[in-house]
Design an enzyme around this catalytic site. Structure first.
Site, PDB file in Angstrom:
ATOM      1  N   PRO A   1     -17.985  18.474   9.078  1.00 58.84           N
ATOM      2  CA  PRO A   1     -18.919  19.688   9.419  1.00 58.84           C
ATOM      3  C   PRO A   1     -19.131  20.266   7.957  1.00 58.84           C
ATOM      4  O   PRO A   1     -18.199  20.610   7.314  1.00 58.84           O
ATOM      5  CB  PRO A   1     -17.989  20.416  10.205  1.00 58.84           C
ATOM      6  CG  PRO A   1     -17.159  19.638  10.859  1.00 58.84           C
ATOM      7  CD  PRO A   1     -16.835  18.615  10.134  1.00 58.84           C
ATOM      8  N   ASN A   2     -20.346  20.675   7.941  1.00 59.36           N
ATOM      9  CA  ASN A   2     -20.988  21.458   7.124  1.00 59.36           C
ATOM     10  C   ASN A   2     -21.104  20.841   5.617  1.00 59.36           C
ATOM     11  O   ASN A   2     -21.769  21.457   4.762  1.00 59.36           O
ATOM     12  CB  ASN A   2     -19.871  23.084   6.696  1.00 59.36           C
ATOM     13  CG  ASN A   2     -20.107  23.643   8.115  1.00 59.36           C
ATOM     14  OD1 ASN A   2     -20.987  23.957   8.735  1.00 59.36           O
ATOM     15  ND2 ASN A   2     -18.751  23.854   8.622  1.00 59.36           N
TER      16      ASN A   2
ATOM     17  N   ARG B   1     -24.132  25.283  -0.135  1.00 58.83           N
ATOM     18  CA  ARG B   1     -22.957  26.060   0.362  1.00 58.83           C
ATOM     19  C   ARG B   1     -21.659  26.236  -0.858  1.00 58.83           C
ATOM     20  O   ARG B   1     -21.326  25.424  -1.222  1.00 58.83           O
ATOM     21  CB  ARG B   1     -22.329  25.164   1.416  1.00 58.83           C
ATOM     22  CG  ARG B   1     -20.920  25.691   2.087  1.00 58.83           C
ATOM     23  CD  ARG B   1     -20.453  24.446   3.023  1.00 58.83           C
ATOM     24  NE  ARG B   1     -19.361  25.149   3.372  1.00 58.83           N
ATOM     25  CZ  ARG B   1     -18.104  24.125   3.759  1.00 58.83           C
ATOM     26  NH1 ARG B   1     -18.404  22.996   3.806  1.00 58.83           N
ATOM     27  NH2 ARG B   1     -16.990  24.542   4.250  1.00 58.83           N
TER      28      ARG B   1
ATOM     29  N   TYR C   1     -17.604  24.309  -4.249  1.00 59.75           N
ATOM     30  CA  TYR C   1     -17.875  22.997  -3.756  1.00 59.75           C
ATOM     31  C   TYR C   1     -18.865  21.944  -4.923  1.00 59.75           C
ATOM     32  O   TYR C   1     -18.905  20.865  -4.669  1.00 59.75           O
ATOM     33  CB  TYR C   1     -18.485  22.581  -2.577  1.00 59.75           C
ATOM     34  CG  TYR C   1     -17.431  23.323  -1.540  1.00 59.75           C
ATOM     35  CD1 TYR C   1     -16.093  22.771  -1.026  1.00 59.75           C
ATOM     36  CD2 TYR C   1     -18.079  24.384  -0.727  1.00 59.75           C
ATOM     37  CE1 TYR C   1     -15.414  23.102  -0.342  1.00 59.75           C
ATOM     38  CE2 TYR C   1     -17.046  24.801   0.419  1.00 59.75           C
ATOM     39  CZ  TYR C   1     -15.755  24.477   0.427  1.00 59.75           C
ATOM     40  OH  TYR C   1     -14.924  24.713   1.455  1.00 59.75           O
TER      41      TYR C   1
ATOM     42  N   ASN D   1     -13.779  12.670   3.944  1.00 58.41           N
ATOM     43  CA  ASN D   1     -13.684  14.369   3.782  1.00 58.41           C
ATOM     44  C   ASN D   1     -14.271  14.810   5.146  1.00 58.41           C
ATOM     45  O   ASN D   1     -15.220  15.075   5.441  1.00 58.41           O
ATOM     46  CB  ASN D   1     -14.629  14.824   2.513  1.00 58.41           C
ATOM     47  CG  ASN D   1     -14.354  16.193   2.444  1.00 58.41           C
ATOM     48  OD1 ASN D   1     -13.880  16.999   3.262  1.00 58.41           O
ATOM     49  ND2 ASN D   1     -14.913  16.747   1.400  1.00 58.41           N
TER      50      ASN D   1
ATOM     51  N   ALA E   1     -13.431  21.349   7.506  1.00 63.25           N
ATOM     52  CA  ALA E   1     -12.664  22.108   8.072  1.00 63.25           C
ATOM     53  C   ALA E   1     -11.735  21.425   9.475  1.00 63.25           C
ATOM     54  O   ALA E   1     -10.523  21.967   9.677  1.00 63.25           O
ATOM     55  CB  ALA E   1     -13.171  23.479   8.560  1.00 63.25           C
TER      56      ALA E   1
ATOM     57  N   GLU F   1      -8.263  10.416   2.086  1.00 59.22           N
ATOM     58  CA  GLU F   1      -8.682  11.621   2.379  1.00 59.22           C
ATOM     59  C   GLU F   1      -9.026  12.293   0.953  1.00 59.22           C
ATOM     60  O   GLU F   1      -8.470  12.195  -0.153  1.00 59.22           O
ATOM     61  CB  GLU F   1      -7.579  12.557   2.808  1.00 59.22           C
ATOM     62  CG  GLU F   1      -7.840  13.670   3.149  1.00 59.22           C
ATOM     63  CD  GLU F   1      -6.634  14.647   3.378  1.00 59.22           C
ATOM     64  OE1 GLU F   1      -5.429  14.173   3.429  1.00 59.22           O
ATOM     65  OE2 GLU F   1      -6.812  15.867   3.960  1.00 59.22           O
TER      66      GLU F   1
ATOM     67  N   HIS G   1     -11.027  15.640  -0.873  1.00 68.49           N
ATOM     68  CA  HIS G   1     -11.620  17.234  -0.680  1.00 68.49           C
ATOM     69  C   HIS G   1     -12.197  17.618  -2.134  1.00 68.49           C
ATOM     70  O   HIS G   1     -11.480  17.303  -3.222  1.00 68.49           O
ATOM     71  CB  HIS G   1     -10.598  18.119  -0.271  1.00 68.49           C
ATOM     72  CG  HIS G   1      -9.879  17.894   0.969  1.00 68.49           C
ATOM     73  ND1 HIS G   1     -10.441  18.105   2.085  1.00 68.49           N
ATOM     74  CD2 HIS G   1      -8.663  17.540   1.275  1.00 68.49           C
ATOM     75  CE1 HIS G   1      -9.788  17.654   3.244  1.00 68.49           C
ATOM     76  NE2 HIS G   1      -8.925  17.303   2.727  1.00 68.49           N
TER      77      HIS G   1
ATOM     78  N   ARG H   1      -6.007  27.299  -1.742  1.00 69.17           N
ATOM     79  CA  ARG H   1      -6.865  28.361  -1.166  1.00 69.17           C
ATOM     80  C   ARG H   1      -6.256  29.296   0.062  1.00 69.17           C
ATOM     81  O   ARG H   1      -5.280  29.308   0.195  1.00 69.17           O
ATOM     82  CB  ARG H   1      -8.221  27.688  -0.666  1.00 69.17           C
ATOM     83  CG  ARG H   1      -9.133  27.004  -1.774  1.00 69.17           C
ATOM     84  CD  ARG H   1     -10.216  26.220  -1.376  1.00 69.17           C
ATOM     85  NE  ARG H   1     -11.245  27.076  -1.094  1.00 69.17           N
ATOM     86  CZ  ARG H   1     -12.143  26.442  -0.083  1.00 69.17           C
ATOM     87  NH1 ARG H   1     -12.294  25.490   0.328  1.00 69.17           N
ATOM     88  NH2 ARG H   1     -12.891  27.485   0.450  1.00 69.17           N
TER      89      ARG H   1
HETATM   90  C1  DQA Z   1     -13.165  20.593   2.182  1.00 67.26           C
HETATM   91  C2  DQA Z   1     -12.099  21.871   2.193  1.00 67.26           C
HETATM   92  C3  DQA Z   1     -11.935  22.335   3.497  1.00 67.26           C
HETATM   93  O1  DQA Z   1     -11.168  23.292   3.550  1.00 67.26           O
HETATM   94  C4  DQA Z   1     -13.466  22.631   4.037  1.00 67.26           C
HETATM   95  O2  DQA Z   1     -13.477  23.355   5.241  1.00 67.26           O
HETATM   96  C5  DQA Z   1     -14.553  21.971   3.841  1.00 67.26           C
HETATM   97  C6  DQA Z   1     -14.694  21.302   2.405  1.00 67.26           C
HETATM   98  C7  DQA Z   1     -13.397  20.217   0.499  1.00 67.26           C
HETATM   99  O3  DQA Z   1     -14.029  19.308   0.229  1.00 67.26           O
HETATM  100  O4  DQA Z   1     -12.959  20.840  -0.400  1.00 67.26           O
HETATM  101  O5  DQA Z   1     -15.411  22.053   4.517  1.00 67.26           O
HETATM  102  O6  DQA Z   1     -13.020  19.446   2.848  1.00 67.26           O
END
Ligand code: DQA
Length: 156
Positions: A10-11, A18, A23, A74, A77, A98, A100, A107
């Site tokens: 998501p997102n 964003r 990021y 990735n 959240a 995984e 990020h 954080r």
């Molecule tokens: C994320 C870190 C997550 O906590 C966050 O919700 C994201 C992006 C990252 O790539 O740093 O959406 O996965």
């Protein structure tokens, strides 16, 4: 050609707009292109899915059980909340990494838990775009064979 399933949660479709201070300015499309290039040098193909829906990601993992050699994920959240996605990943036998872009451990407290950490081979966090490339190198290494220049052999 063996294939990596690259999953974006998501997102992540909003990367570039964003919170670029967290990021980075790169779009998801540019990360995916970089993953494809790197995977190509390792003799691996890439299929990418981004979804804002947990079930889509779970079904993609199910599909990967018979079609993909490895998964790079990735989960956004969902990393911090989805035991269902973790259970799905646990059914996939190949290498799983995984990624990020940010460093969730540095954080907010709710980001400190990763439901996925215990079912993947390894995690790369806090290195921005480089993290995706390192994940490809890790997958290539774990698949045994196509080592890249960026993955030194510690035994050599
Ligand atoms: C994320 C870190 C997550 O906590 C966050 O919700 C994201 C992006 C990252 O790539 O740093 O959406 O996965």
């Amino acid at each position: 050609m063996r294939e990596i399933l690259l999953l974006s949660g998501p997102n992540l479709d909003l990367l570039g707009e964003r919170s670029p201070e967290i990021y980075g300015a790169a779009t998801l499309a540019s990360h995916v292109a970089a993953v494809r290039d790197r995977a190509g040098t390792c003799g691996l193909g890439v299929r990418h899915l981004q979804s804002n829906f947990e079930g889509d990601l779970i079904e993609a993992v199910h599909g990967a059980r018979s079609s993909a050699a490895a998964i790079i994920i990735n989960a956004g959240a969902l990393t911090h909340s989805s035991w269902a996605l973790a259970d799905a990943l646990a059914t996939f036998d190949g290498p799983k990494i995984e990624v990020h872009l940010s460093n969730p451990a540095a954080r907010e407290p709710f980001r400190h838990l990763s439901t996925l950490a215990g079912v993947v081979n390894g995690s790369v966090a806090g290195l921005g775009a480089l993290g995706y490339l390192l994940a490809v190198d890790a997958v290539a290494h774990l698949l045994g064979g196509e080592a890249t220049n960026a993955t030194p052999d510690p035994t050599a």
